[in-house]
Design a protein around this motif. Structure first.
Motif, PDB file in Angstrom:
ATOM      1  N   LEU A  43      40.074  43.671  32.393  1.00 37.65           N
ATOM      2  CA  LEU A  43      41.485  43.543  32.016  1.00 37.65           C
ATOM      3  C   LEU A  43      42.172  42.518  32.906  1.00 37.65           C
ATOM      4  O   LEU A  43      42.935  41.672  32.429  1.00 37.65           O
ATOM      5  N   GLN A  44      41.880  42.565  34.190  1.00 41.43           N
ATOM      6  CA  GLN A  44      42.446  41.588  35.124  1.00 41.43           C
ATOM      7  C   GLN A  44      41.987  40.175  34.766  1.00 41.43           C
ATOM      8  O   GLN A  44      42.802  39.247  34.742  1.00 41.43           O
ATOM      9  N   ASN A  45      40.708  39.997  34.465  1.00 38.64           N
ATOM     10  CA  ASN A  45      40.181  38.692  34.066  1.00 38.64           C
ATOM     11  C   ASN A  45      40.859  38.199  32.791  1.00 38.64           C
ATOM     12  O   ASN A  45      41.229  37.029  32.684  1.00 38.64           O
ATOM     13  N   TYR A  46      41.011  39.079  31.826  1.00 41.93           N
ATOM     14  CA  TYR A  46      41.659  38.723  30.565  1.00 41.93           C
ATOM     15  C   TYR A  46      43.094  38.254  30.802  1.00 41.93           C
ATOM     16  O   TYR A  46      43.532  37.242  30.260  1.00 41.93           O
ATOM     17  N   GLN A  49      43.211  34.778  32.308  1.00 39.78           N
ATOM     18  CA  GLN A  49      42.855  33.743  31.344  1.00 39.78           C
ATOM     19  C   GLN A  49      43.972  33.500  30.325  1.00 39.78           C
ATOM     20  O   GLN A  49      44.107  32.392  29.817  1.00 39.78           O
ATOM     21  N   HIS A  50      44.753  34.512  30.019  1.00 38.64           N
ATOM     22  CA  HIS A  50      45.754  34.402  28.970  1.00 38.64           C
ATOM     23  C   HIS A  50      47.186  34.386  29.522  1.00 38.64           C
ATOM     24  O   HIS A  50      48.147  34.538  28.776  1.00 38.64           O
ATOM     25  N   LYS A  51      47.299  34.180  30.812  1.00 41.16           N
ATOM     26  CA  LYS A  51      48.608  34.190  31.460  1.00 41.16           C
ATOM     27  C   LYS A  51      49.526  33.091  30.939  1.00 41.16           C
ATOM     28  O   LYS A  51      50.698  33.301  30.732  1.00 41.16           O
TER      29      LYS A  51
END
Length: 53
Positions: A43-46, A49-51
């Motif tokens: 979730l943190q990686n996602y 990436q989508h910030k």
């Protein structure tokens, strides 16, 4: 009632309600980890990436 992603991870996707044992996940070429830890990291990686989207 589960409202968000973090609540889902905390209360539904982490351990068996019958045995109380943690669920675990193993990805190819990696060690086995608790599902909770894996989901939180993903979730943190996602989010990173989508910030900017």
């Amino acid at each position: 009632m589960i409202i968000g992603k973090l609540q889902f991870i905390e209360y539904s996707a982490t351990k068996s309600t019958v045995t109380g044992r943690d669920y675990r996940v193993k990805c190819a070429g990696q060690r086995t980890v608790k599902t909770k830890d894996w989901l939180l990291q993903e979730l943190q990686n996602y989010r990173k990436q989508h910030k900017s989207m």
